[in-house]
Design an enzyme around this catalytic site. Structure first.
Site, PDB file in Angstrom:
ATOM      1  N   HIS A 192       0.813  -1.205   0.000  1.00 18.10           N
ATOM      2  CA  HIS A 192       0.000   0.000   0.000  1.00 18.10           C
ATOM      3  C   HIS A 192       0.852   1.262   0.000  1.00 18.10           C
ATOM      4  O   HIS A 192       0.511   2.251  -0.629  1.00 18.10           O
ATOM      5  CB  HIS A 192      -0.949  -0.012   1.205  1.00 18.10           C
ATOM      6  CG  HIS A 192      -2.345   0.227   0.781  1.00 18.10           C
ATOM      7  ND1 HIS A 192      -3.018  -0.618  -0.069  1.00 18.10           N
ATOM      8  CD2 HIS A 192      -3.194   1.245   1.039  1.00 18.10           C
ATOM      9  CE1 HIS A 192      -4.220  -0.132  -0.300  1.00 18.10           C
ATOM     10  NE2 HIS A 192      -4.351   0.994   0.360  1.00 18.10           N
ATOM     11  N   GLU A 423      -9.611 -10.309  -8.727  1.00 16.28           N
ATOM     12  CA  GLU A 423      -8.304 -10.324  -8.053  1.00 16.28           C
ATOM     13  C   GLU A 423      -7.902 -11.737  -7.679  1.00 16.28           C
ATOM     14  O   GLU A 423      -6.783 -11.988  -7.266  1.00 16.28           O
ATOM     15  CB  GLU A 423      -8.368  -9.498  -6.762  1.00 16.28           C
ATOM     16  CG  GLU A 423      -8.774  -8.073  -6.992  1.00 16.28           C
ATOM     17  CD  GLU A 423      -8.783  -7.264  -5.717  1.00 16.28           C
ATOM     18  OE1 GLU A 423      -7.848  -6.488  -5.504  1.00 16.28           O
ATOM     19  OE2 GLU A 423      -9.734  -7.414  -4.921  1.00 16.28           O
ATOM     20  N   ASP A 448      -3.390  -7.828  -6.765  1.00 10.87           N
ATOM     21  CA  ASP A 448      -3.778  -9.056  -6.064  1.00 10.87           C
ATOM     22  C   ASP A 448      -3.858 -10.239  -7.014  1.00 10.87           C
ATOM     23  O   ASP A 448      -3.520 -11.353  -6.641  1.00 10.87           O
ATOM     24  CB  ASP A 448      -5.107  -8.849  -5.321  1.00 10.87           C
ATOM     25  CG  ASP A 448      -4.870  -8.216  -3.956  1.00 10.87           C
ATOM     26  OD1 ASP A 448      -3.967  -8.685  -3.242  1.00 10.87           O
ATOM     27  OD2 ASP A 448      -5.560  -7.248  -3.629  1.00 10.87           O
ATOM     28  N   CYS A 495      -7.471  -1.815 -12.844  1.00 11.70           N
ATOM     29  CA  CYS A 495      -7.166  -0.726 -11.916  1.00 11.70           C
ATOM     30  C   CYS A 495      -5.960  -1.045 -11.048  1.00 11.70           C
ATOM     31  O   CYS A 495      -5.679  -0.350 -10.093  1.00 11.70           O
ATOM     32  CB  CYS A 495      -8.379  -0.385 -11.059  1.00 11.70           C
ATOM     33  SG  CYS A 495      -8.957  -1.779 -10.070  1.00 11.70           S
TER      34      CYS A 495
HETATM   35  C1  PEP Z   1      -5.292  -4.652  -6.945  1.00 10.97           C
HETATM   36  O1  PEP Z   1      -5.252  -5.605  -6.164  1.00 10.97           O
HETATM   37  O2  PEP Z   1      -4.767  -4.659  -8.074  1.00 10.97           O
HETATM   38  C2  PEP Z   1      -5.988  -3.419  -6.569  1.00 10.97           C
HETATM   39  C3  PEP Z   1      -6.195  -2.465  -7.455  1.00 10.97           C
HETATM   40  O3  PEP Z   1      -6.368  -3.296  -5.281  1.00 10.97           O
HETATM   41  P1  PEP Z   1      -5.336  -2.974  -4.079  1.00 10.97           P
HETATM   42  O4  PEP Z   1      -3.994  -2.717  -4.679  1.00 10.97           O
HETATM   43  O5  PEP Z   1      -5.878  -1.815  -3.351  1.00 10.97           O
HETATM   44  O6  PEP Z   1      -5.381  -4.252  -3.309  1.00 10.97           O
HETATM   45 MG    MG Z   2      -6.465  -5.607  -4.412  1.00 12.84          MG
END
Ligand code: PEP
Ligand code: MG
Length: 569
Positions: A192, A423, A448, A495
């Site tokens: 994150h 994911e 993910d 995303c």
């Molecule tokens: C992902 O897993 O690609 C995603 C966009 O969500 P996060 O990175 O917040 O887990």
């Molecule tokens: Mg994710």
């Protein structure tokens, strides 16, 4: 870069996040001090009590000074925290423990923990103060032990923030105007912290062994694409970094408009946002950096530092500000994605052997259905208040039944467009069934999806080769999802961080992806890459990457078909 000076400090290497570069002054972030395990009991309890009182008073004075310059809500919070550092009950408890033959640092630690337990049991408002009290403790311990104060120090001028690791809350509060780059010894490329760094448009290199040995105040050049950190960079390297920054700025000055391939196939370019400020910044971007909306609003980022669940009205206010900023444009809101790499203090978790495989994302609603219900109601209220029609999606959906359950709840709350993130490999494999279960769209979270397809913890930097979204297995799963979307006539977004690599973005489009969502800073380069490439070339690049044996070969195969100007990005 070549350097022939044998005395030049060695270049450090790690895993780069993004493709940008910067030069700045090293600012070291001290880890929180802990009481020494072998601290002897205070030989002179009265003198130890004096030292403790002085430390608490010094911390209170610093907090008040900061409050005086901060103003507004921040000043109120800092003043309230200073009052905690002056609490006579807390000091009396520390002194009592010193009398019981404990060392001063251990006495402070134990007394503060005792108070934290009382606060945590005293309802949501008091529980919220636990974080502040622990901050007071960390500062007092640093004083007592003669160590630097914890956290990110005040920054003056372009700084490269260097830490063993940064809490997401630390990263989120960094001022992008002063942070030139971030370097950490721990963390992973899709942790994150790395994502927030991308959000701030700050180059970042994680997993840099020895980073905290860099000299505070020294100059470093940081290259996220190469994953390098060069102390005391030679003039030619500084010039090269500056030239790259200028080239990026030139791309950003180009025209905007809807994203499209060279032959006019539309591919929406959207922003990933985590805070109201992110959203307002992204909404105001113009020219090549302008976005057609938000493809991922990570709502948990708003509440990372909360000990108590934010109420419906507060959530509705925050969501309304984001929706209002993008009124007339698409906004995809993701429901709280708590757990594993994104712990939220107010979402209770049982100890788990494998948190990434545990109760996280949408699964949290199995244990705490009211959390999801409150959030959906808050979002619906925000939509009504702003006269907008947000899309809502759930993280970590694995089955068609989960997808159907989520869509039903979203619609029952009054939200019209419901989707799911892809994911988990199972969701990609069964994408046709998910879409048939009542989803209006899906969005692939490549961070993910890569973690779960490759069975490699996204925080485990040493597995960075497996965590590469160019892994053909990951591309194949994206391809299955893209094909399912095309067959059902529903949008398929990406995303995850993969969307902001211009070359990979073209491959994703070739795999059937209809929108790309990313940190807004990445939009101009992706827009340029799309505009230079036909849809047929995107498909050819996708086939070439899918046929490759490994990530490096996949990238090379795609690059070989790309326009040279795109290859150079
Ligand atoms: C992902 O897993 O690609 C995603 C966009 O969500 P996060 O990175 O917040 O887990
Ligand atoms: Mg994710």
């Amino acid at each position: 870069m070549t350097t022939t000076d044998p005395a030049a400090p060695a270049v450090l290497t790690g895993v780069g996040v993004g493709t940008s570069a910067a030069v700045g002054t090293v600012v070291l972030v001290a880890p929180p001090a802990r009481p020494p395990a072998d601290e002897p009991p205070a030989a002179d309890p009265a003198a130890a009590a004096d030292a403790v009182r002085t430390a608490f008073a010094a911390v209170a004075a610093t907090l008040r000074e900061r409050a005086a310059v901060a103003g507004g809500t921040t000043a109120e919070v800092l003043t309230a925290t200073a009052l905690m550092a002056e609490d006579p009950g807390l000091l009396a408890d520390v002194e009592r423990r010193l009398g019981a033959a404990t060392g001063p640092a251990s006495a402070v630690d134990a007394a503060v923990e005792g108070f934290c337990e009382v606060l945590a049991a005293g309802g949501p408002y008091l529980a919220e103060r636990v974080t502040d009290l622990r901050d007071v403790r960390d500062r007092v311990l640093a004083h007592l032990l003669g160590l630097p104060q914890p956290g990110v120090p005040a920054l003056h001028g372009p700084s490269v923030v260097v830490a063993a690791d940064l809490a997401p809350a630390d990263t989120a509060t960094l001022d992008p105007a002063l942070v030139a780059g971030i370097v950490t010894e721990l963390g992973g490329p899709t942790s994150h912290t790395a994502i927030i760094a991308a959000q701030l448009d700050v180059p970042c290199v994680v997993r840099v062994a020895g980073a905290t040995s860099l000299r505070a105040g020294g100059r470093v050049a940081l290259d996220a694409r190469a994953g390098t950190v060069t102390p005391d960079p030679p003039a030619e390297l500084v010039e090269a970094v500056e030239a790259r920054r200028a080239a990026r700025a030139a791309l950003a000055a180009a025209a905007g408009g809807p994203g499209r391939t060279a032959d006019g196939v539309q591919v929406q370019l959207l922003a990933n946002v985590g805070t109201v400020e992110d959203a307002e910044r992204a909404a105001a971007a113009t020219g090549a950096a302008a976005v057609e909306g938000v493809g991922l609003f990570r709502t948990e980022v708003l509440f990372l530092d909360r000990a108590a669940e934010p109420g419906e009205a507060e959530q509705a206010d925050a969501y309304a500000r984001v929706l209002a900023a993008f009124a007339g444009r698409k906004v995809v809101v993701r429901t709280l994605d708590a757990g594993a790499d994104k712990p939220l203090a107010f979402v209770p978790v049982e100890p788990e052997e494998n948190p990434a495989l545990g109760v996280r994302g949408l699964r949290t609603a199995r244990r705490h259905p009211q959390l999801l219900a409150t959030q959906l109601r808050a979002l619906a209220a925000a939509a009504e208040r702003t006269g907008t029609d947000p899309w809502v999606m759930a993280p970590m959906v694995a089955t068609a039944a989960e997808a159907a359950g989520f869509a039903e709840r979203a619609r029952a709350a009054g939200l019209r467009t419901a989707g799911a993130m892809v994911e988990v490999p199972a969701a990609a494999l069964r994408a046709p069934a998910l879409l048939a279960a009542g989803l209006d769209f899906v969005s692939v979270g490549t961070n993910d999806l890569t973690q779960y397809a490759m069975a490699a913890d996204r925080l485990a930097g040493e597995l960075a080769d497996l965590l590469d979204p160019w892994q053909p297995a990951v591309l194949q799963l994206v391809g299955l999802t893209g094909a399912a979307g095309a067959a059902a006539g529903r949008p398929v977004g990406v995303c995850g961080e993969a969307a902001r690599d211009p070359l990979l973005a073209l491959v994703l489009v070739g795999l059937g992806v209809t929108s790309l969502s990313m940190a807004p800073a990445a939009v101009p380069a992706v827009r340029f890459a799309l505009a230079r490439t036909t849809a047929a070339t995107c498909r050819a690049m996708a086939s070439a990457a899918l046929a490759a044996e490994d990530p490096a070969a996949a990238r090379a195969a795609a690059a070989a078909l790309a326009d040279p100007a795109v290859r150079a990005l």
